[in-house]
Enzyme design. Structure first.
Site, PDB file in Angstrom:
ATOM      1  N   GLY A  41       0.831  -1.196   0.000  1.00 38.91           N
ATOM      2  CA  GLY A  41       0.000   0.000   0.000  1.00 38.91           C
ATOM      3  C   GLY A  41       0.861   1.239   0.000  1.00 38.91           C
ATOM      4  N   CYS A  42       0.325   2.293   0.524  1.00 41.39           N
ATOM      5  CA  CYS A  42       1.016   3.583   0.585  1.00 41.39           C
ATOM      6  C   CYS A  42       2.364   3.432   1.274  1.00 41.39           C
ATOM      7  CB  CYS A  42       0.134   4.566   1.349  1.00 41.39           C
ATOM      8  SG  CYS A  42       0.947   6.105   1.749  1.00 41.39           S
ATOM      9  N   PHE A  43       3.426   3.921   0.631  1.00 44.05           N
ATOM     10  CA  PHE A  43       4.743   3.749   1.239  1.00 44.05           C
ATOM     11  C   PHE A  43       4.928   4.590   2.488  1.00 44.05           C
ATOM     12  CE2 PHE A  43       6.510   6.032  -2.816  1.00 44.05           C
ATOM     13  CZ  PHE A  43       6.029   7.269  -2.416  1.00 44.05           C
TER      14      PHE A  43
END
Length: 173
Positions: free
Chosen positions: A9-11
């Site tokens: 997902g979002c880093f």
């Protein structure tokens, strides 16, 4: 030292988790896995490059073994949804492990098989590492630099709470 590249997902979220793990020497946000010959945030978010938001985790395997790194990874994101993590939707948010040497792959496979044996429908992709494109500096250590950012305050604290609950012996004080 070992390096593994993880997409969950979002880093910003995955970076925050792994910066809290003992034995992790560095975490670098970036992009990997696409067909385009370069990557940047705008292009990757468009979904046209094929890249994934990833983190490159450099860790001391005498302090935190690869098995624990992978257990933390799978516990702090949803490996059962294709091209999505919560409200983040798109192939750039898919669950993926990029191993950096052939000795890591059996550990990755065992970890995924263990989860599947528990009835978890893991859709995480597993690939050898490809070209890593470091994300723009504004994305490095994002949560610590932007503590008031609304998305981070919504998404990251539950991940850190789970880390604290399930892996307290591996958390940085």
């Amino acid at each position: 030292m070992q390096t593994i590249i993880l997409g969950g997902g979002c880093f910003w979220c995955t970076e925050s988790v792994f910066l809290s793990v003992k034995g992790v020497a560095s975490v670098t946000s970036g992009y990997m896995g696409g067909d385009a010959v370069s990557a940047n945030y705008e292009a990757v978010c468009s979904g046209t490059t094929g890249h994934v938001e990833v983190i490159k985790v450099d860790f001391d395997d005498t302090v935190v073994p690869l098995e624990v790194i992978l257990d933390v990874f799978f516990a702090t994101h949803d490996p059962t949804t294709k091209d999505r993590q919560g409200n983040d939707v798109g192939s750039q948010y898919r669950s993926v492990v990029f191993y950096t040497d052939d000795e890591q792959k059996p550990t990755v496979d065992r970890t995924i098989n263990k989860l599947r044996d528990m009835g978890i429908n893991v859709v995480t992709e597993v690939h050898p590492a490809m070209t890593f494109y470091k994300a723009e500096e504004s994305h490095q250590d994002f949560f610590n630099k932007n503590p008031g950012q609304a998305y981070c305050n919504f998404a990251i604290p539950p991940k850190l709470a789970k880390l604290r609950k399930e892996f307290s012996e591996y958390m940085v004080n």
